[in-house]
Each structure stands twice: as C-alpha cells, then as structure tokens.
Design an enzyme around this catalytic site. Structure first.
Site, PDB file in Angstrom:
ATOM      1  N   ASP A  15     -95.763 -37.988 -14.621  1.00 30.30           N
ATOM      2  CA  ASP A  15     -95.892 -38.938 -13.515  1.00 30.30           C
ATOM      3  C   ASP A  15     -97.022 -39.942 -13.780  1.00 30.30           C
ATOM      4  OD1 ASP A  15     -95.342 -40.082 -11.087  1.00 30.30           O
ATOM      5  OD2 ASP A  15     -96.314 -38.544  -9.883  1.00 30.30           O
ATOM      6  N   ASN A  63     -83.682 -40.543  -9.476  1.00 28.33           N
ATOM      7  CA  ASN A  63     -84.277 -41.771 -10.028  1.00 28.33           C
ATOM      8  C   ASN A  63     -83.299 -42.959 -10.120  1.00 28.33           C
ATOM      9  OD1 ASN A  63     -86.589 -40.143 -12.372  1.00 28.33           O
ATOM     10  ND2 ASN A  63     -86.941 -40.915 -10.301  1.00 28.33           N
TER      11      ASN A  63
HETATM   12  C1  FPP Z   1     -92.996 -41.315 -13.573  1.00 30.75           C
HETATM   13  O1  FPP Z   1     -93.675 -42.508 -13.517  1.00 30.75           O
HETATM   14  C2  FPP Z   1     -92.081 -41.163 -14.677  1.00 30.75           C
HETATM   15  C3  FPP Z   1     -90.722 -41.270 -14.614  1.00 30.75           C
HETATM   16  C4  FPP Z   1     -89.960 -41.754 -13.485  1.00 30.75           C
HETATM   17  C5  FPP Z   1     -89.911 -40.795 -15.710  1.00 30.75           C
HETATM   18  C6  FPP Z   1     -89.846 -41.712 -16.864  1.00 30.75           C
HETATM   19  C7  FPP Z   1     -90.704 -41.216 -17.917  1.00 30.75           C
HETATM   20  C8  FPP Z   1     -90.912 -41.910 -19.005  1.00 30.75           C
HETATM   21  C9  FPP Z   1     -90.287 -43.235 -19.232  1.00 30.75           C
HETATM   22  C10 FPP Z   1     -91.784 -41.390 -20.023  1.00 30.75           C
HETATM   23  C11 FPP Z   1     -91.044 -41.329 -21.302  1.00 30.75           C
HETATM   24  C12 FPP Z   1     -90.095 -40.278 -21.337  1.00 30.75           C
HETATM   25  C13 FPP Z   1     -88.844 -40.260 -21.831  1.00 30.75           C
HETATM   26  C14 FPP Z   1     -88.136 -38.971 -21.799  1.00 30.75           C
HETATM   27  C15 FPP Z   1     -88.130 -41.426 -22.437  1.00 30.75           C
HETATM   28  P1  FPP Z   1     -93.646 -43.296 -12.128  1.00 30.75           P
HETATM   29  O2  FPP Z   1     -92.851 -44.543 -12.344  1.00 30.75           O
HETATM   30  O3  FPP Z   1     -93.132 -42.396 -11.058  1.00 30.75           O
HETATM   31  O4  FPP Z   1     -95.149 -43.628 -11.939  1.00 30.75           O
HETATM   32  P2  FPP Z   1     -95.868 -43.964 -10.552  1.00 30.75           P
HETATM   33  O5  FPP Z   1     -95.788 -42.718  -9.718  1.00 30.75           O
HETATM   34  O6  FPP Z   1     -97.243 -44.311 -10.966  1.00 30.75           O
HETATM   35  O7  FPP Z   1     -95.118 -45.118  -9.953  1.00 30.75           O
END
Ligand code: FPP
Length: 223
Positions: A15, A63
């Site tokens: 996260d 998501n």
């Molecule tokens: C949370 O950050 C992460 C995600 C929604 C998942 C995506 C993860 C990645 C892109 C990392 C790389 C991994 C892979 C498997 C390609 P957020 O957007 O929720 O952050 P925030 O809470 O600060 O908005």
C-alpha cells in the site's frame, strides 16, 4: 514468542504507492511504477533470507473501480512484472498467480495480461527456489465462496481440508507474516483463509520505500 525454523511464507499488501507519488508531486501512476520496481528489488533481498514463499497483492477484485487510466497502468505493470523471466530464472524463483479464474463470469483480465501470466508461469516452472505468488484480480471472500461451492459440488463434507483443497492454489502454505505498508491497519480481503494464524507487521513505510531492513523487521516477528 513463537520461533519458526522452516522457510517462511511472507505476504505483502503493497500500500501507499499513490501517496508516495503525491508527496513528490508526481502522478499516482509514477508511484505504482516505483512500486513494481521495488517489488523486483525486494525479491532479490527475499531470496537471501529464509523465505520460501513471497505472496504480494498486486490487484484486487475491488481495484477495477479505480480510474481507467490508473487501472490500465497497473495492468501494464503486471505485464512488466510477469515479463521479468530472465531475472526470476537467475534467482531460481518460480512465479505463480492467484486470483479469480480467467473464465469466471465476472473476470475481466485482458488477454495480454493473461498471456504474460501464463508465459511467466511456464518459463519459471522448473525453478526450485522461492515461490513468488502474485495476487491479481484476487479477493479472499470470492476465493472462499468458490472453494466451498466446489467442495459441495463434489459432494464433499465441508471440512478445513476439503475447503483448502478447493482454494485457487491449495499448495500455498499458511502465511507466517502478513505485511501492510503505509500506515493503514487493515487486511483488505487478502488471503483470509491462508493468514488465519499469521503475525501481522504494520509499518508506516510506503511500499516504494519498503526495503531489506523493513523485511527483516517483519521476519523478526517469527524468528
Ligand atoms: C496500493 O497503492 C497498491 C495497489 C493498488 C496495487 C498495485 C501495486 C503495484 C502497482 C505495485 C507493483 C506490483 C505489481 C504486482 C505489478 P495505492 O494506490 O492504494 O496507494 P495510496 O493508498 O497511497 O493511494
């Protein structure tokens, strides 16, 4: 304190990519790009620790409601990650995927991501070191409901063993340590069955900054 002396299963809710980018005046997508890079770095660290299984939450069933451009960017990052076959082979890491089957009615994984996932799984299948499991289009409740339905359809009595046998990946062992970065203290529908008895490591570090010292702090909960 419990002390476990077999290869560990560490699971990460990655996260804070968006906030990491926001603090730097960058678009959220830049945070995800850095998050993917950091995952590649962390895999290199994890193979030097006693970690047999590393499972990461790349994209949840929830998501898909994010803005289209952000979803497209994250899908592209999955294609990139699953394209890191040469690195994974160099590290003797076997990659696999956990999530809603591509042919299930509500699944939406585009064909190019499906292809990248299938190819990486096939091209790293012979590796005998750490298993990197990427959760993509994954939700714990959906997994559990489908496992119970499958057990019932097979005429089985519902027991922990029968439910386990119908999970997406029945061979994934119980999670020893569940990590969540960036200050949120929630489980977010991740590996609900597999982490029933796990320790939980919450850290304020944003995912793009999660490093070897953070990983060691998490492992210290069980070692
Ligand atoms: C949370 O950050 C992460 C995600 C929604 C998942 C995506 C993860 C990645 C892109 C990392 C790389 C991994 C892979 C498997 C390609 P957020 O957007 O929720 O952050 P925030 O809470 O600060 O908005």
């Amino acid at each position: 304190m419990t002390s476990i002396h077999r290869p560990l299963h560490v699971a990460c809710i990655m996260d804070g990519n968006g906030r990491w980018a926001g603090h730097r005046g960058l678009p959220r997508t830049a945070g995800h790009t850095e998050g993917e890079e950091n995952l590649a770095r962390l895999v290199r660290v994890a193979v030097t620790r006693e970690i047999g299984w590393l499972t990461v939450f790349g994209f949840s069933t929830e998501n898909w409601v994010r803005p289209r451009a952000e979803v497209r960017h994250i899908l592209g990052l999955h294609e990139k990650l699953f394209g890191r076959v040469a690195e994974l082979n160099e590290l003797n890491v076997r990659i696999q995927w956990i999530g809603r089957p591509f042919d299930s009615p509500s699944a939406r994984t585009p064909k190019y991501v499906q292809r990248a996932i299938r190819k990486a799984i096939a091209d790293t299948a012979g590796n005998t070191g750490m298993v990197l499991t990427v959760a993509f289009d994954y939700g714990g409740r959906t997994e559990l409901m489908s496992a119970v339905r499958a057990a019932r359809a097979a005429g089985e009595t519902i027991t922990p063993e029968s439910v386990n046998a119908h999970l997406y990946l029945p061979d994934v062992p119980p999670v020893d340590v569940l990590v969540r970065t960036s200050g949120e203290q929630r489980v977010s529908n991740f590996l609900l069955w597999q982490s029933a008895g796990s320790k939980i490591h919450f850290t304020d570090t944003a995912w793009p900054d999660f490093d070897a010292a953070d990983l060691d702090a998490a492992i210290a909960l069980v070692r």
